[in-house]
Scaffold this motif. Sequence first.
Motif, PDB file in Angstrom:
ATOM      1  N   LEU A 112      37.781  -8.193  -0.746  1.00  0.00           N
ATOM      2  CA  LEU A 112      38.907  -8.071   0.180  1.00  0.00           C
ATOM      3  C   LEU A 112      38.940  -9.183   1.227  1.00  0.00           C
ATOM      4  CD1 LEU A 112      38.945  -4.203   0.807  1.00  0.00           C
ATOM      5  CD2 LEU A 112      40.573  -5.547  -0.562  1.00  0.00           C
ATOM      6  N   ALA A 113      37.785  -9.694   1.609  1.00  0.00           N
ATOM      7  CA  ALA A 113      37.731 -10.736   2.645  1.00  0.00           C
ATOM      8  C   ALA A 113      38.028 -12.130   2.096  1.00  0.00           C
ATOM      9  CB  ALA A 113      36.359 -10.722   3.319  1.00  0.00           C
ATOM     10  N   TRP A 114      37.794 -12.340   0.804  1.00  0.00           N
ATOM     11  CA  TRP A 114      37.962 -13.679   0.233  1.00  0.00           C
ATOM     12  C   TRP A 114      39.377 -14.234   0.414  1.00  0.00           C
ATOM     13  CZ3 TRP A 114      34.832 -17.432  -0.705  1.00  0.00           C
ATOM     14  CH2 TRP A 114      35.274 -18.535  -1.430  1.00  0.00           C
ATOM     15  N   PRO A 115      40.444 -13.483   0.108  1.00  0.00           N
ATOM     16  CA  PRO A 115      41.792 -14.043   0.293  1.00  0.00           C
ATOM     17  C   PRO A 115      42.087 -14.439   1.745  1.00  0.00           C
ATOM     18  CG  PRO A 115      41.908 -12.064  -1.045  1.00  0.00           C
ATOM     19  CD  PRO A 115      40.506 -12.155  -0.517  1.00  0.00           C
ATOM     20  N   GLY A 116      41.556 -13.694   2.691  1.00  0.00           N
ATOM     21  CA  GLY A 116      41.745 -14.062   4.099  1.00  0.00           C
ATOM     22  C   GLY A 116      41.118 -15.400   4.422  1.00  0.00           C
ATOM     23  N   PHE A 117      39.924 -15.642   3.863  1.00  0.00           N
ATOM     24  CA  PHE A 117      39.283 -16.937   4.047  1.00  0.00           C
ATOM     25  C   PHE A 117      40.109 -18.046   3.396  1.00  0.00           C
ATOM     26  CE2 PHE A 117      36.821 -19.981   1.483  1.00  0.00           C
ATOM     27  CZ  PHE A 117      36.546 -20.895   2.492  1.00  0.00           C
ATOM     28  N   VAL A 118      40.539 -17.826   2.146  1.00  0.00           N
ATOM     29  CA  VAL A 118      41.297 -18.846   1.413  1.00  0.00           C
ATOM     30  C   VAL A 118      42.593 -19.185   2.147  1.00  0.00           C
ATOM     31  CG1 VAL A 118      42.549 -19.326  -0.743  1.00  0.00           C
ATOM     32  CG2 VAL A 118      40.275 -18.282  -0.818  1.00  0.00           C
ATOM     33  N   ASP A 119      43.320 -18.164   2.599  1.00  0.00           N
ATOM     34  CA  ASP A 119      44.561 -18.399   3.342  1.00  0.00           C
ATOM     35  C   ASP A 119      44.302 -19.160   4.633  1.00  0.00           C
ATOM     36  OD1 ASP A 119      45.973 -17.071   1.388  1.00  0.00           O
ATOM     37  OD2 ASP A 119      46.170 -15.196   2.536  1.00  0.00           O
ATOM     38  N   SER A 120      43.251 -18.768   5.346  1.00  0.00           N
ATOM     39  CA  SER A 120      42.906 -19.423   6.606  1.00  0.00           C
ATOM     40  C   SER A 120      42.539 -20.884   6.375  1.00  0.00           C
ATOM     41  CB  SER A 120      41.746 -18.680   7.260  1.00  0.00           C
ATOM     42  OG  SER A 120      41.373 -19.276   8.461  1.00  0.00           O
ATOM     43  N   LEU A 133      39.356 -22.403  18.434  1.00  0.00           N
ATOM     44  CA  LEU A 133      38.730 -23.064  17.289  1.00  0.00           C
ATOM     45  C   LEU A 133      39.461 -22.746  15.986  1.00  0.00           C
ATOM     46  CD1 LEU A 133      35.010 -22.241  18.140  1.00  0.00           C
ATOM     47  CD2 LEU A 133      36.255 -24.332  18.655  1.00  0.00           C
ATOM     48  N   ILE A 134      39.118 -23.505  14.948  1.00  0.00           N
ATOM     49  CA  ILE A 134      39.627 -23.192  13.618  1.00  0.00           C
ATOM     50  C   ILE A 134      38.990 -21.875  13.180  1.00  0.00           C
ATOM     51  CG2 ILE A 134      40.130 -25.558  12.923  1.00  0.00           C
ATOM     52  CD1 ILE A 134      37.454 -25.595  11.454  1.00  0.00           C
ATOM     53  N   ARG A 135      39.704 -21.117  12.353  1.00  0.00           N
ATOM     54  CA  ARG A 135      39.251 -19.778  12.003  1.00  0.00           C
ATOM     55  C   ARG A 135      38.540 -19.677  10.659  1.00  0.00           C
ATOM     56  NH1 ARG A 135      42.106 -15.514  14.921  1.00  0.00           N
ATOM     57  NH2 ARG A 135      41.494 -16.008  17.036  1.00  0.00           N
ATOM     58  N   TRP A 136      38.742 -20.618   9.740  1.00  0.00           N
ATOM     59  CA  TRP A 136      38.188 -20.423   8.410  1.00  0.00           C
ATOM     60  C   TRP A 136      36.669 -20.300   8.380  1.00  0.00           C
ATOM     61  CZ3 TRP A 136      34.800 -23.680   6.159  1.00  0.00           C
ATOM     62  CH2 TRP A 136      34.786 -25.010   6.574  1.00  0.00           C
ATOM     63  N   PRO A 137      35.905 -20.988   9.233  1.00  0.00           N
ATOM     64  CA  PRO A 137      34.441 -20.808   9.136  1.00  0.00           C
ATOM     65  C   PRO A 137      34.007 -19.364   9.407  1.00  0.00           C
ATOM     66  CG  PRO A 137      34.940 -22.804  10.359  1.00  0.00           C
ATOM     67  CD  PRO A 137      36.242 -22.061  10.189  1.00  0.00           C
ATOM     68  N   VAL A 138      34.615 -18.737  10.395  1.00  0.00           N
ATOM     69  CA  VAL A 138      34.219 -17.361  10.697  1.00  0.00           C
ATOM     70  C   VAL A 138      34.745 -16.405   9.633  1.00  0.00           C
ATOM     71  CG1 VAL A 138      36.119 -16.655  12.225  1.00  0.00           C
ATOM     72  CG2 VAL A 138      33.830 -15.783  12.618  1.00  0.00           C
ATOM     73  N   ARG A 139      35.865 -16.722   9.032  1.00  0.00           N
ATOM     74  CA  ARG A 139      36.383 -15.877   7.949  1.00  0.00           C
ATOM     75  C   ARG A 139      35.519 -16.006   6.694  1.00  0.00           C
ATOM     76  NH1 ARG A 139      41.484 -13.500   8.291  1.00  0.00           N
ATOM     77  NH2 ARG A 139      42.623 -14.028  10.179  1.00  0.00           N
ATOM     78  N   LEU A 140      34.890 -17.146   6.500  1.00  0.00           N
ATOM     79  CA  LEU A 140      33.982 -17.334   5.369  1.00  0.00           C
ATOM     80  C   LEU A 140      32.716 -16.496   5.524  1.00  0.00           C
ATOM     81  CD1 LEU A 140      33.158 -18.766   2.741  1.00  0.00           C
ATOM     82  CD2 LEU A 140      32.310 -20.658   4.159  1.00  0.00           C
ATOM     83  N   LEU A 141      32.311 -16.238   6.762  1.00  0.00           N
ATOM     84  CA  LEU A 141      31.100 -15.463   6.998  1.00  0.00           C
ATOM     85  C   LEU A 141      31.172 -14.064   6.396  1.00  0.00           C
ATOM     86  CD1 LEU A 141      30.372 -16.364  10.726  1.00  0.00           C
ATOM     87  CD2 LEU A 141      29.157 -17.187   8.702  1.00  0.00           C
ATOM     88  N   ILE A 142      32.362 -13.483   6.350  1.00  0.00           N
ATOM     89  CA  ILE A 142      32.489 -12.099   5.880  1.00  0.00           C
ATOM     90  C   ILE A 142      32.157 -11.990   4.389  1.00  0.00           C
ATOM     91  CG2 ILE A 142      34.019 -10.100   5.660  1.00  0.00           C
ATOM     92  CD1 ILE A 142      35.504 -11.260   8.177  1.00  0.00           C
ATOM     93  N   PRO A 143      32.853 -12.708   3.498  1.00  0.00           N
ATOM     94  CA  PRO A 143      32.463 -12.575   2.084  1.00  0.00           C
ATOM     95  C   PRO A 143      31.055 -13.108   1.805  1.00  0.00           C
ATOM     96  CG  PRO A 143      34.164 -14.263   2.326  1.00  0.00           C
ATOM     97  CD  PRO A 143      34.009 -13.587   3.663  1.00  0.00           C
ATOM     98  N   LEU A 144      30.651 -14.154   2.512  1.00  0.00           N
ATOM     99  CA  LEU A 144      29.316 -14.710   2.304  1.00  0.00           C
ATOM    100  C   LEU A 144      28.235 -13.710   2.720  1.00  0.00           C
ATOM    101  CD1 LEU A 144      27.617 -17.129   1.436  1.00  0.00           C
ATOM    102  CD2 LEU A 144      27.865 -18.036   3.753  1.00  0.00           C
ATOM    103  N   GLY A 145      28.413 -13.098   3.879  1.00  0.00           N
ATOM    104  CA  GLY A 145      27.436 -12.122   4.356  1.00  0.00           C
ATOM    105  C   GLY A 145      27.319 -10.920   3.433  1.00  0.00           C
TER     106      GLY A 145
END
Length: 179
Positions: A112-120, A133-145
């Motif tokens: 569920l978190a991956w599309p949010g990262f991709v869009d960001s 700041l840019i948001r994609w790094p923190v959005r990547l943390l969710i699927p990665l974690g």
Amino acid sequence: MKFWIAIAKVIDAANETVGRAVLWLVGAATLISALNALARYGLGRSSNAWLEIQWYLFGGIILLAAGYTLKHNGHVRIDVIYGRLEARTQAWIDLLGSLLFLLPLCGLMAWLAWPGFVDSFASGETSPDAGGLIRWPVRLLIPLGFALLGLQGVAEIIRRIAYLRGEAKLTREQPREEV
């Protein structure tokens, strides 16, 4: 089973490496927090970027260290009943809990978190706050974690199966206290 135990050891090594690296994020977050407070209250200056980097670091600490914490038996557990059970029963509880709850949750959260990262990432999303700041790094943390936690769950499942089959000993590591 030896092949699967080797896979579990690779997963353990990956989460150990990530967990040790995350320790540095704790130091960075502490330093940034102290400097930010000094700048805000001592110099009358503040920055949304510095506040956001604190939040990003905190998110990284929690999400990226979850697999490391599972590896070291550091997650909260109510041991009132569990601790009184024999080792085989505990192994069955761990195995079923991981299969029925941990892996489905991790898979669902990462998916569920991956599309949010991709869009960001694709849109170059930034914080709406001035100087944010840019948001994609923190959005990547969710699927990665959640992926790291799920992988560690797989390693724990492998160990429980090997133990239940009589092919390995089950060692219960005490939760670590880092200094």
